[in-house]
Design an enzyme around this catalytic site. Structure first.
Site, PDB file in Angstrom:
ATOM      1  N   SER A 163      28.672  49.978  15.872  1.00  0.00           N
ATOM      2  CA  SER A 163      28.968  48.550  15.836  1.00  0.00           C
ATOM      3  C   SER A 163      29.588  48.163  17.170  1.00  0.00           C
ATOM      4  O   SER A 163      30.111  49.019  17.888  1.00  0.00           O
ATOM      5  CB  SER A 163      29.974  48.247  14.720  1.00  0.00           C
ATOM      6  OG  SER A 163      30.496  46.938  14.840  1.00  0.00           O
ATOM      7  N   TYR A 175      37.556  49.654   9.598  1.00  0.00           N
ATOM      8  CA  TYR A 175      36.206  49.535  10.151  1.00  0.00           C
ATOM      9  C   TYR A 175      36.137  49.953  11.620  1.00  0.00           C
ATOM     10  O   TYR A 175      35.328  50.808  11.992  1.00  0.00           O
ATOM     11  CB  TYR A 175      35.688  48.103   9.975  1.00  0.00           C
ATOM     12  CG  TYR A 175      34.198  47.996  10.239  1.00  0.00           C
ATOM     13  CD1 TYR A 175      33.274  48.389   9.273  1.00  0.00           C
ATOM     14  CD2 TYR A 175      33.713  47.521  11.450  1.00  0.00           C
ATOM     15  CE1 TYR A 175      31.917  48.313   9.503  1.00  0.00           C
ATOM     16  CE2 TYR A 175      32.349  47.441  11.687  1.00  0.00           C
ATOM     17  CZ  TYR A 175      31.464  47.836  10.713  1.00  0.00           C
ATOM     18  OH  TYR A 175      30.112  47.763  10.952  1.00  0.00           O
TER      19      TYR A 175
END
EC number: 1.1.1.209
Lengths: 246, 246
Positions: A163, A175
């Protein structure tokens, strides 16, 4: 003065477009993808299926698997996989081997991932972080290690979906931590499997509309977090907090 | 042509030296340090103790704690802490609170860490990664979250010991993965606690002589890894492998 800059920008744009037009030629090679219930995983499974690849798609839920199977050709096969469960990973690896045999696995796409709670660090618990790391970092690590022998047979490739948040820790929660970790794993894996002809790539998506960026579920997770906070911590985030942030 | 470069280098060196000469003035503030059995943790505990800080030092082993206590003044207190065990972390946080009370905690140094197995990725298991992440990433996360309320009271600071390997994944194994993750956590923590006056720093040591870089224990771990490998994988790393790496 401006001409070289303009030419540079044009060249950059041209090369960018050229790069993005590249795609794999149709093939009947085997590709195993995790997290095909929705989002990128499902889209990629259907795209590769259309192009003739023999897609081995793993889903977390039976409904995700059935739904994908209905939309795909009979070349595509689905299995259930929970990337956090080592036994489930071993079963999936054996399942993949029954299909690929001596041919080996051409591609592994580690796509399965969760957002977890994205919010202010003081609202979170160690478990919030653990759960996300378990899926997003240890998940792909376990799946990759289990499938490496099959990838080596085909001199295949591993594609890890990290990401933009694997480079920039733009928010609190597990995350970013998990994606930073996956970037490190991908880089050392790349070096360690290169002698066997296995290549490793990462894809770093920004904010695409997948379940990971679903605002409603992100907000629900945050609301649940807020509700469990002790009153003393809640009190830290009233009007006084907004003043402090100014 | 060379003069500006030379001046630049000199200025850079001067600023570097100036920065490294900075140190905290003597103080009787409370500092909690993890992993004080050996290495940086022990050295820092003794250094701060000499300068008058009230050091709360946590060790993994009773022998480490006793040894440190003998070398330090009576201002320094030790406790046992396993950063991977949430109950142990909760106990340590309560223990810290009995000392700091309403004054709060001036400093938290997340120093505890392990190297784990550092070696070729295909030799490793998911558990090898999990163990290191548990200590090096989830450890400091859990300890920080437990001590945040005390840090806020004193508008204190958190110092996370990451590593140069938190920026560069120079080897296989969980170490780089765990330190990349800790870098991400530190950065988002920094932003999330700034409104409360709590500051966050990282220290990224290179290859200093601590237990983490002890060649004997690294080699022992690698030998144990090799011994458990299936013969087919071992065969991949014979003379043929050396040829592939050329």
């Amino acid at each position: 003065m401006w001409l070289p800059v303009l030419l540079g920008v044009l060249l950059w744009a041209a090369l960018w477009l050229l790069r993005d037009r590249q795609s794999l030629p149709p093939s009947n090679a085997f590709v195993f993808i995790t997290g095909c219930d929705s989002g990128f995983g499902r889209l990629l499974a259907l795209r590769l299926d259309q192009r003739g690849f023999r897609v081995l798609a793993s889903c977390l839920t039976p409904s995700g698997a059935e739904d994908l199977q209905r939309a795909a050709s009979s070349r595509l096969h689905t299995t259930l996989l929970d990337v956090t469960d080592p036994q489930s990973v071993q079963r999936a690896a054996k399942w993949v081997e029954t299909y690929v045999g001596e041919t080996g696995l051409f591609g592994l796409v580690n796509n399965a991932g969760v957002a977890g709670v994205i919010g202010p660090t003081p609202w979170l618990t160690r478990d919030d972080f653990h759960r996300v790391l378990n899926v997003n970092t240890l998940g792909p690590i376990g799946v990759t290690l289990a499938l490496l022998p099959l990838l080596q047979r085909a001199r295949g490739r591993v594609i890890n979906i990290t990401s933009v948040l694997g480079r920039l820790a733009a928010n609190g929660g597990g995350y970013c931590v998990s994606k930073y970790g996956l970037e490190a794993f991908s880089d050392s894996l790349r070096r360690d499997v290169a002698p066997f002809g296995v290549r490793v790539s990462i894809v770093e998506p920004g904010f695409f509309r997948t379940s990971v960026t679903n605002l409603e579920s992100l907000e629900n997770a945050l609301q649940a977090c807020w509700a469990r906070l002790p009153p003393a911590t809640q009190a830290n985030y009233g009007d006084a907090f907004l003043t402090k942030c100014e």
